[in-house]
Design a protein around this motif. Structure first.
Motif, PDB file in Angstrom:
ATOM      1  N   GLU A 133       5.410   6.164  -2.553  1.00 36.89           N
ATOM      2  CA  GLU A 133       3.888   6.035  -3.129  1.00 36.89           C
ATOM      3  C   GLU A 133       3.021   5.881  -4.266  1.00 36.89           C
ATOM      4  OE1 GLU A 133       3.758  10.945  -3.487  1.00 36.89           O
ATOM      5  OE2 GLU A 133       3.472  11.129  -1.308  1.00 36.89           O
ATOM      6  N   ASN A 134       4.183   5.540  -5.406  1.00 34.38           N
ATOM      7  CA  ASN A 134       3.125   4.446  -6.185  1.00 34.38           C
ATOM      8  C   ASN A 134       3.253   3.611  -5.903  1.00 34.38           C
ATOM      9  OD1 ASN A 134       2.425   6.769  -8.325  1.00 34.38           O
ATOM     10  ND2 ASN A 134       4.574   7.048  -8.780  1.00 34.38           N
ATOM     11  N   VAL A 135       4.474   2.960  -5.269  1.00 34.59           N
ATOM     12  CA  VAL A 135       4.630   1.822  -5.485  1.00 34.59           C
ATOM     13  C   VAL A 135       3.506   0.999  -3.977  1.00 34.59           C
ATOM     14  CG1 VAL A 135       6.455  -0.175  -3.638  1.00 34.59           C
ATOM     15  CG2 VAL A 135       6.592   1.261  -5.558  1.00 34.59           C
ATOM     16  N   LEU A 136       3.217   1.840  -3.512  1.00 35.89           N
ATOM     17  CA  LEU A 136       2.059   1.448  -1.933  1.00 35.89           C
ATOM     18  C   LEU A 136       1.185   2.146  -2.280  1.00 35.89           C
ATOM     19  CD1 LEU A 136       4.511   0.665   0.817  1.00 35.89           C
ATOM     20  CD2 LEU A 136       3.552  -1.317  -0.788  1.00 35.89           C
ATOM     21  N   PRO A 137       0.329   1.659  -3.058  1.00 35.50           N
ATOM     22  CA  PRO A 137      -0.608   3.316  -2.752  1.00 35.50           C
ATOM     23  C   PRO A 137      -1.600   3.659  -1.475  1.00 35.50           C
ATOM     24  CG  PRO A 137      -1.061   1.599  -4.464  1.00 35.50           C
ATOM     25  CD  PRO A 137       0.081   1.275  -3.242  1.00 35.50           C
ATOM     26  N   GLU A 138      -1.353   2.822  -0.710  1.00 41.00           N
ATOM     27  CA  GLU A 138      -2.222   3.116   0.470  1.00 41.00           C
ATOM     28  C   GLU A 138      -1.541   4.373   1.433  1.00 41.00           C
ATOM     29  OE1 GLU A 138      -0.226  -0.726   1.421  1.00 41.00           O
ATOM     30  OE2 GLU A 138      -0.849   0.319  -0.041  1.00 41.00           O
ATOM     31  N   ARG A 140       0.418   7.336   2.499  1.00 41.33           N
ATOM     32  CA  ARG A 140       0.284   8.766   2.618  1.00 41.33           C
ATOM     33  C   ARG A 140       1.076   9.974   3.240  1.00 41.33           C
ATOM     34  NH1 ARG A 140      -6.475   8.892   3.719  1.00 41.33           N
ATOM     35  NH2 ARG A 140      -6.350   8.907   1.664  1.00 41.33           N
ATOM     36  N   TYR A 145      -2.497  13.017   5.847  1.00 39.50           N
ATOM     37  CA  TYR A 145      -3.270  12.298   6.230  1.00 39.50           C
ATOM     38  C   TYR A 145      -3.487  13.147   8.030  1.00 39.50           C
ATOM     39  CZ  TYR A 145      -5.279   8.554   9.319  1.00 39.50           C
ATOM     40  OH  TYR A 145      -5.914   7.877   9.805  1.00 39.50           O
TER      41      TYR A 145
END
Length: 184
Positions: A133-138, A140, A145
């Motif tokens: 989640e930190n590496v790929l903020p998009e 979720r 969702y």
């Protein structure tokens, strides 16, 4: 289109569980069981269309036969990492080393030339989710969702249902304790 993750893991159960966790975060997952599959995928003519957004890499990997690991099997994961960094399409892709051997000082020495990367202990699968989640903020979680798509009213309904379920569980526990107490 959902972001793609490459999962390079030789142990079938761990690969299945990790793949499921990645999918629950909204990622498509390309599962690779050994170095040979990794090299074939990296050399694929479809790499430009299927470049991963993140790579989750086990360090101990066999070449092809998953039943045999070389004595220095960590060389397999390091080899995959070197090839990733040499390929222009994957050179800047975030790599998460997901291994049970992260507490070995030799691992840090082997990984030092291949920074930046993130190291996550296989004994901490929840931490893998946080790192993704930190590496790929998009990215979720699929459940969150789904709540977002329901809007505020839907979120409140789900929260009410959760609160009601918790209250029912507490009442059942209380009844069980009272009946146990009364029987003594």
């Amino acid at each position: 289109m959902r972001p793609l993750a490459w999962l390079i893991e030789d142990h079938p159960r761990v690969r299945e569980e990790t793949s499921s966790a990645l999918r629950s975060l909204g990622l498509d997952v390309c599962e690779l069981a050994n170095q040979e599959q990794f090299v074939q995928t990296l050399a694929s003519s479809e790499l430009a269309e299927a470049t991963p957004r993140v790579v989750v890499l086990d360090l101990r990997l066999p070449w092809a036969d998953t039943s045999t690991l070389a004595a220095n099997a960590m060389v397999g994961g390091i080899g995959c990492l070197e090839l990733l960094r040499q390929e222009p399409l994957t050179a800047s892709v975030p790599v998460i080393v997901y291994s049970a051997f992260v507490h070995d000082p030799a691992v840090y020495e082997l990984l030092a030339p291949h920074q930046p990367l993130t190291i996550v202990d296989k004994m901490e699968p929840d931490r893998l989710r946080v790192v993704i989640e930190n590496v790929l903020p998009e990215v979720r979680p699929a459940f969150i969702y789904g709540l977002h798509r329901l809007g505020k009213l839907g979120e409140r309904r789900v929260l009410r249902i959760g609160a009601l379920a918790a209250a029912i569980a507490a009442i059942i526990t209380l009844i069980a304790l009272i009946s146990k107490w009364a029987s003594h």
